[in-house]
Write an enzyme that holds these catalytic residues in place. Structure first.
Site, short mmCIF file in Angstrom:
data_model
loop_
_atom_site.label_atom_id
_atom_site.label_comp_id
_atom_site.label_asym_id
_atom_site.label_seq_id
_atom_site.Cartn_x
_atom_site.Cartn_y
_atom_site.Cartn_z
N ASP A 54 0.82 -1.21 0.00
CA ASP A 54 0.00 0.00 0.00
C ASP A 54 0.85 1.26 0.00
O ASP A 54 2.07 1.22 0.20
CB ASP A 54 -0.91 0.02 1.23
CG ASP A 54 -1.96 -1.07 1.20
OD1 ASP A 54 -2.28 -1.55 0.11
OD2 ASP A 54 -2.44 -1.44 2.29
N TYR A 60 5.90 -10.18 7.38
CA TYR A 60 5.83 -8.73 7.49
C TYR A 60 6.37 -8.29 8.84
O TYR A 60 6.29 -9.01 9.84
CB TYR A 60 4.39 -8.23 7.33
CG TYR A 60 3.91 -8.16 5.90
CD1 TYR A 60 4.05 -6.99 5.16
CD2 TYR A 60 3.33 -9.27 5.30
CE1 TYR A 60 3.60 -6.92 3.86
CE2 TYR A 60 2.89 -9.21 3.98
CZ TYR A 60 3.03 -8.03 3.27
OH TYR A 60 2.60 -7.97 1.97
#
Length: 244
Positions: free
Chosen positions: A52, A110
């Protein structure tokens, strides 16, 4: 035709995510232009993930097809010579013809970084989330373990619809503390839109006493985004590792 497997790192602050867009600058657009110059033909790179706006990557993989005979070392040096300072090629290797950076991926890890202090750190601006509240590491670790396993994560997805497959498997969710630095590492077979950031926001809500850790299981079963916590800021998130 050669298939190159390339690893890169980037600071996502200046970009509207990885994937090419018509009306905003993205990592893919910038990298494709530089790779095309070095290979002497226009390319489309296949990225491993759609990060994003504002999200970073410690290790991001893309694959690219080329007829060029350029050696991997020269590819790395050449592309880095054209790239801006916030993107860097780390590795380049020959891959099997069927390798695809996205579809060959079997898991990702992540990292979410938090600067936990009353005072902001000017050297962490846009690189970690500034969190002022006291941080109960034991409580957050206990809550994070609730996410491990195979669950329906519809409550932790920003664009959930009933036709979407929202079942994912989380292999590990660790919380590391070093001074005023908090690092959350999440490893899984795949992630939904904003899933990591919503899980982090939910853990912060647990830390603040707004959500009980033992309620996370019922929140997952409810498949209701409104029951989970806020979506944590994008600039604390990093794609850390990709598994093939």
């Amino acid at each position: 035709m050669r298939n190159l497997k390339v690893l890169m790192a980037y600071k996502g602050t200046a970009y509207h995510g990885f994937q090419r867009q018509d009306n905003a600058i993205t990592v893919q657009e910038v990298v494709e232009k530089c790779v095309s110059k070095v290979l002497n033909h226009n390319v489309v790179i296949n990225g491993c993930s759609r990060t994003d706006t504002g999200v970073h990557a410690n290790n991001y993989c893309f694959s690219v097809l080329t007829d060029s005979i350029i050696p991997p070392r020269n590819f790395i040096r050449g592309v880095n010579g054209h790239l801006p300072a916030d993107i860097s090629i780390l590795e380049c290797d020959e891959a099997a013809p069927e390798f695809h950076a996205r579809f060959s991926c079997i898991g990702k890890e992540y990292e979410y970084r938090i600067h936990n202090s009353e005072s902001k750190n000017p050297f962490e601006t846009d690189l970690s989330y500034h969190y002022r509240r006291p941080f109960d590491a034991d409580l957050v670790r206990y809550a994070a373990k609730k996410f491990i396993g195979t669950h329906n994560f519809a409550s932790f997805c920003s664009n959930y619809n009933e036709k979407q497959d929202t079942v994912r498997t989380i292999y590990d969710f660790s919380v590391e503390i070093n001074g005023d630095s908090v690092k959350m590492l999440v490893k899984g077979n795949g992630f939904l839109y904003n899933m990591i950031r919503i899980m982090v926001g939910t853990l912060l809500a647990v830390n603040e006493g707004n959500i009980k850790a033992d309620d996370l299981e019922s929140i997952m079963k409810a498949k209701n985004r409104q029951l989970a916590g806020r979506t944590a800021a994008a600039h604390g998130l990093y794609l850390n590792r990709i598994f093939y």
